[in-house]
Scaffold this motif. Structure first.
Motif, PDB file in Angstrom:
ATOM      1  N   LYS A 238     -42.687  34.801   4.140  1.00  0.00           N
ATOM      2  CA  LYS A 238     -41.212  34.304   3.782  1.00  0.00           C
ATOM      3  C   LYS A 238     -40.412  35.621   4.170  1.00  0.00           C
ATOM      4  O   LYS A 238     -39.305  35.415   4.807  1.00  0.00           O
ATOM      5  CB  LYS A 238     -40.993  33.914   2.435  1.00  0.00           C
ATOM      6  CG  LYS A 238     -41.776  32.492   1.936  1.00  0.00           C
ATOM      7  CD  LYS A 238     -41.638  32.272   0.490  1.00  0.00           C
ATOM      8  CE  LYS A 238     -42.000  33.351  -0.282  1.00  0.00           C
ATOM      9  NZ  LYS A 238     -43.488  33.614  -0.158  1.00  0.00           N
ATOM     10  N   SER A 239     -40.760  36.677   3.659  1.00  0.00           N
ATOM     11  CA  SER A 239     -39.856  37.872   3.722  1.00  0.00           C
ATOM     12  C   SER A 239     -40.194  38.151   5.411  1.00  0.00           C
ATOM     13  O   SER A 239     -39.197  38.628   5.861  1.00  0.00           O
ATOM     14  CB  SER A 239     -40.600  39.079   3.067  1.00  0.00           C
ATOM     15  OG  SER A 239     -40.336  38.710   1.711  1.00  0.00           O
ATOM     16  N   THR A 240     -41.209  38.189   5.969  1.00  0.00           N
ATOM     17  CA  THR A 240     -41.395  38.436   7.331  1.00  0.00           C
ATOM     18  C   THR A 240     -40.215  37.654   8.327  1.00  0.00           C
ATOM     19  O   THR A 240     -39.634  37.933   9.086  1.00  0.00           O
ATOM     20  CB  THR A 240     -42.663  37.994   7.997  1.00  0.00           C
ATOM     21  OG1 THR A 240     -43.475  38.821   6.966  1.00  0.00           O
ATOM     22  CG2 THR A 240     -42.900  38.597   9.346  1.00  0.00           C
ATOM     23  N   ALA A 251     -36.084  42.817   3.921  1.00  0.00           N
ATOM     24  CA  ALA A 251     -37.141  42.534   2.471  1.00  0.00           C
ATOM     25  C   ALA A 251     -38.263  43.440   2.869  1.00  0.00           C
ATOM     26  O   ALA A 251     -38.750  43.564   4.161  1.00  0.00           O
ATOM     27  CB  ALA A 251     -37.251  41.197   2.319  1.00  0.00           C
ATOM     28  N   ILE A 252     -38.990  43.827   1.787  1.00  0.00           N
ATOM     29  CA  ILE A 252     -40.283  44.537   2.196  1.00  0.00           C
ATOM     30  C   ILE A 252     -41.493  43.368   2.193  1.00  0.00           C
ATOM     31  O   ILE A 252     -41.470  42.395   1.742  1.00  0.00           O
ATOM     32  CB  ILE A 252     -40.798  45.097   0.836  1.00  0.00           C
ATOM     33  CG1 ILE A 252     -39.650  46.168   0.419  1.00  0.00           C
ATOM     34  CG2 ILE A 252     -41.958  45.820   0.836  1.00  0.00           C
ATOM     35  CD1 ILE A 252     -39.912  46.691  -1.076  1.00  0.00           C
ATOM     36  N   VAL A 253     -42.074  43.493   3.331  1.00  0.00           N
ATOM     37  CA  VAL A 253     -43.367  42.903   3.775  1.00  0.00           C
ATOM     38  C   VAL A 253     -44.537  43.613   3.534  1.00  0.00           C
ATOM     39  O   VAL A 253     -44.644  44.824   3.608  1.00  0.00           O
ATOM     40  CB  VAL A 253     -43.037  42.660   5.277  1.00  0.00           C
ATOM     41  CG1 VAL A 253     -44.581  42.020   5.850  1.00  0.00           C
ATOM     42  CG2 VAL A 253     -41.904  41.690   5.840  1.00  0.00           C
ATOM     43  N   THR A 259     -45.001  40.558  -3.682  1.00  0.00           N
ATOM     44  CA  THR A 259     -44.456  41.506  -3.685  1.00  0.00           C
ATOM     45  C   THR A 259     -42.915  41.229  -3.855  1.00  0.00           C
ATOM     46  O   THR A 259     -42.167  42.112  -4.433  1.00  0.00           O
ATOM     47  CB  THR A 259     -44.431  41.962  -2.032  1.00  0.00           C
ATOM     48  OG1 THR A 259     -45.757  42.225  -1.832  1.00  0.00           O
ATOM     49  CG2 THR A 259     -43.718  43.389  -1.715  1.00  0.00           C
ATOM     50  N   THR A 260     -42.220  40.087  -3.206  1.00  0.00           N
ATOM     51  CA  THR A 260     -40.862  39.953  -3.654  1.00  0.00           C
ATOM     52  C   THR A 260     -40.856  39.215  -4.860  1.00  0.00           C
ATOM     53  O   THR A 260     -41.271  38.184  -5.180  1.00  0.00           O
ATOM     54  CB  THR A 260     -40.321  38.753  -2.483  1.00  0.00           C
ATOM     55  OG1 THR A 260     -40.625  39.389  -1.138  1.00  0.00           O
ATOM     56  CG2 THR A 260     -39.124  38.589  -2.471  1.00  0.00           C
ATOM     57  N   ARG A 261     -40.186  39.818  -5.819  1.00  0.00           N
ATOM     58  CA  ARG A 261     -39.943  39.230  -7.106  1.00  0.00           C
ATOM     59  C   ARG A 261     -38.765  38.948  -7.390  1.00  0.00           C
ATOM     60  O   ARG A 261     -38.307  38.494  -8.387  1.00  0.00           O
ATOM     61  CB  ARG A 261     -40.441  40.381  -8.193  1.00  0.00           C
ATOM     62  CG  ARG A 261     -41.919  40.772  -7.895  1.00  0.00           C
ATOM     63  CD  ARG A 261     -42.178  42.135  -8.745  1.00  0.00           C
ATOM     64  NE  ARG A 261     -43.563  41.966  -8.822  1.00  0.00           N
ATOM     65  CZ  ARG A 261     -44.215  42.152  -9.977  1.00  0.00           C
ATOM     66  NH1 ARG A 261     -43.431  42.535 -11.184  1.00  0.00           N
ATOM     67  NH2 ARG A 261     -45.513  42.234 -10.303  1.00  0.00           N
ATOM     68  N   ILE A 278     -31.894  33.049   2.054  1.00  0.00           N
ATOM     69  CA  ILE A 278     -32.214  33.394   0.729  1.00  0.00           C
ATOM     70  C   ILE A 278     -33.698  33.726   0.512  1.00  0.00           C
ATOM     71  O   ILE A 278     -34.502  32.665   0.724  1.00  0.00           O
ATOM     72  CB  ILE A 278     -31.514  32.505  -0.423  1.00  0.00           C
ATOM     73  CG1 ILE A 278     -30.129  32.508   0.020  1.00  0.00           C
ATOM     74  CG2 ILE A 278     -31.925  32.994  -1.503  1.00  0.00           C
ATOM     75  CD1 ILE A 278     -29.448  31.074  -0.563  1.00  0.00           C
ATOM     76  N   ASP A 279     -34.170  34.786   0.573  1.00  0.00           N
ATOM     77  CA  ASP A 279     -35.808  34.933   0.504  1.00  0.00           C
ATOM     78  C   ASP A 279     -36.174  35.015  -0.860  1.00  0.00           C
ATOM     79  O   ASP A 279     -35.326  35.689  -1.901  1.00  0.00           O
ATOM     80  CB  ASP A 279     -36.169  36.372   1.160  1.00  0.00           C
ATOM     81  CG  ASP A 279     -37.613  36.538   1.126  1.00  0.00           C
ATOM     82  OD1 ASP A 279     -38.536  35.426   0.875  1.00  0.00           O
ATOM     83  OD2 ASP A 279     -37.878  37.730   0.930  1.00  0.00           O
ATOM     84  N   THR A 280     -36.968  34.528  -1.350  1.00  0.00           N
ATOM     85  CA  THR A 280     -37.399  34.211  -2.918  1.00  0.00           C
ATOM     86  C   THR A 280     -38.653  34.507  -3.068  1.00  0.00           C
ATOM     87  O   THR A 280     -39.650  34.858  -2.078  1.00  0.00           O
ATOM     88  CB  THR A 280     -37.313  32.529  -3.292  1.00  0.00           C
ATOM     89  OG1 THR A 280     -38.203  31.739  -2.606  1.00  0.00           O
ATOM     90  CG2 THR A 280     -35.783  32.031  -2.969  1.00  0.00           C
TER      91      THR A 280
HETATM   92 MG   LIG Z   1     -41.899  38.333   0.218  1.00  0.00          MG
END
Ligand SMILES: [Mg+2]
Ligand SMILES: Nc1nc2c(ncn2[C@@H]2O[C@H](COP(=O)(O)OP(=O)(O)O)[C@@H](O)[C@H]2O)c(=O)[nH]1
Length: 476
Positions: A238-240, A251-253, A259-261, A278-280
């Protein structure tokens, strides 16, 4: 600072830095006197003796007689000014040094540096505009497109306020009919009044409020970008995908699960439409408190989105996303859904054919909505992105607004309208269930109250006003 204070005289730089001209605004009971103390008109005739709507050429002088600038001063007298108070506007050369010096001179004479939005707040408190119009002023200044400009201009000119006034009249009419019924019901020989007329009016009111609530999805999309929630399992990419869509490392991948909190969002323009991606946090069972808070927010964001990108790691076993489907699919009703089969680069060329992947997905998820779009791509290699972008633009087609369309774009208005809608639904229920008039009247009053919150005037506290005006720029 007491937010409702309007009795002192305020000053602020009203123009952005870097222009050829910089304007300082002064407003308050002593605006003209205090400006006269720092200003020497070439003609010798002070502002105090001049007619309103005049321009006066002269100098700004320090008490020691040093000329700070040659300026033009415009003069407005209460109540015929933006704030409704005596006001002046001093147009200087646009140097920030000059503007700061003039500000300091004014403050030394007794002006107070204005807070954000204080001029507009005074305009509101002096009855120059209602609250929704005041909010439109900030939107107008922030407008960046024809659509946001039209929405703000219409609202500032009272389009929304007029629609609310019509609603209010209808509600008052309904209230008076209810009261008539109450009076009659004291006489035992009279039957309950015929309620079909009341139901009819309530239905008309409901329709208008319902329509206004519905416009928010367009208004919000135009103002803040079409909300696109990127959801799915941890490590699906998702973040990628967010980074690939935004074309930056936002966003951090990482290959560490969870990782994504928190929610990360940013906007991007595609085909002339602003999208808010919106990355979740990835959805999985977890015992980590912070991560589960993040997951809760993922669902909130999914609920608020117009478009949902459900990212699936295409190399995973079907079993993994079948479980997730029960949590995600029921929440996608009425939204556009794109299923992104990610990591296509890891699939063998035989497995990665679109038909094969679709068949596999359909077999795993029999209750997939008909209109869901399925795309195979690699977020990491940025392959297949253009197809996704095109799909997003197709889904997001927004109507062209005309100058007279009332579109709700302010979340405060949306919330008040939603509460008004609930109240009018209770009124309708009360009428059908033949509830007593005083119960129905209570819900009618509540409906009126929530509509009144939007335009303001009677109910707002310092806190409410402070919240609204703190987002304004200083000088407006
Ligand atoms: Mg993520
Ligand atoms: N090979 C490949 N790896 C990917 C792809 N997308 C993401 N990844 C990797 O999968 C891992 C998880 O990615 P991330 O974006 O953090 O997933 P998230 O938890 O869903 O946000 C990272 O190691 C990424 O480099 C892709 O399209 N292909």
């Amino acid at each position: 600072m007491n937010i409702l204070q309007t009795e002192d005289t305020i000053c602020a730089i009203a123009t952005a830095q870097g222009g050829a001209i910089g304007t300082i605004r002064v407003s308050g009971p002593e605006a003209i006197t205090l400006t006269d103390r720092v200003f020497k008109p070439v003609s010798g005739k002070p502002l105090a003796g001049r007619a309103p709507y005049t321009l006066t050429f002269g100098y700004i002088l320090t008490p020691e007689g040093e000329i700070i600038d040659e300026v033009l001063v415009s003069l407005f007298r209460a109540p015929h000014s933006y704030t409704g108070q005596d006001s002046t506007e001093i147009s200087c050369h646009g140097s920030s040094y000059i503007l700061q010096q003039v500000m300091q001179l004014l403050i030394r004479q007794g002006c107070r540096a204005a807070g954000p939005g204080e001029y507009t707040q005074r305009a509101f408190l002096n009855g120059k505009m209602d609250l929704s119009q005041a909010e439109a002023v900030a939107d107008l200044i922030a407008s960046t497109s024809a659509a946001t400009h039209r929405m703000a201009m219409n609202q500032m000119r009272g389009g929304f306020s007029r629609e609310l006034a019509v609603l209010r009249d209808k509600l008052l009419h309904l209230t008076s009919l209810m009261e008539l019924e109450l009076d009659f019901s004291d006489h035992e020989e009279l039957e309950f009044a015929d309620r079909s007329e009341l139901e009819d009016i309530a239905r008309q009111i409901e329709q208008v409020i319902h329509h206004l609530v519905d416009t928010f999805s367009v208004g919000n999309a135009l103002k803040n970008g079409v909300p696109v929630a990127i959801v799915g399992e941890t490590n699906a990419g998702k973040s990628t995908l967010l980074n690939a869509l935004l074309n930056e490392e936002r966003a951090i991948v990482s290959d560490i699960h969870g990782t994504t909190r928190d929610v990360i969002e940013d906007t991007m323009n595609l085909g002339g439409i602003t999208f808010r991606f919106i990355d979740t946090a990835g959805i999985r069972e977890t015992t980590d408190t912070i991560e589960s808070l993040g997951i809760e927010r993922s669902f909130q964001k999914l609920d608020q989105a117009d478009i949902v990108l459900w990212v699936i790691d295409a190399t995973c076993a079907e079993e993994q996303y079948r479980q997730l489907a029960d949590k995600i699919l029921p929440r996608c009703k009425g939204k556009h859904l794109v299923i992104v089969l990610n990591k296509a680069d890891l699939l063998s060329s035989a497995d990665s054919s679109a038909d094969k992947q679709l068949a596999r997905l359909k077999a795993a998820l029999p209750d997939l909505p008909e209109d869901a779009c399925v795309l195979s791509l690699s977020a990491k290699q940025k392959e297949g992105l253009s197809q996704l972008q095109k799909q997003l633009v197709d889904f997001a087609a927004l109507p062209d607004l005309s100058q007279n369309d009332v579109v709700v774009s302010n979340i405060r208005h949306y919330e008040a309208l939603s509460r008004a809608l609930e109240a009018i639904h209770r009124v309708q229920d009360g009428l059908t269930m033949q509830l007593s008039g005083d119960l129905v009247s209570q819900d009618l009053r509540e409906c009126l109250y929530h509509l009144g919150e939007i335009v303001g005037g009677t109910i707002e506290t310092d806190e409410v006003l402070g919240n609204i005006f703190k987002h304004f720029c200083v000088g407006k």
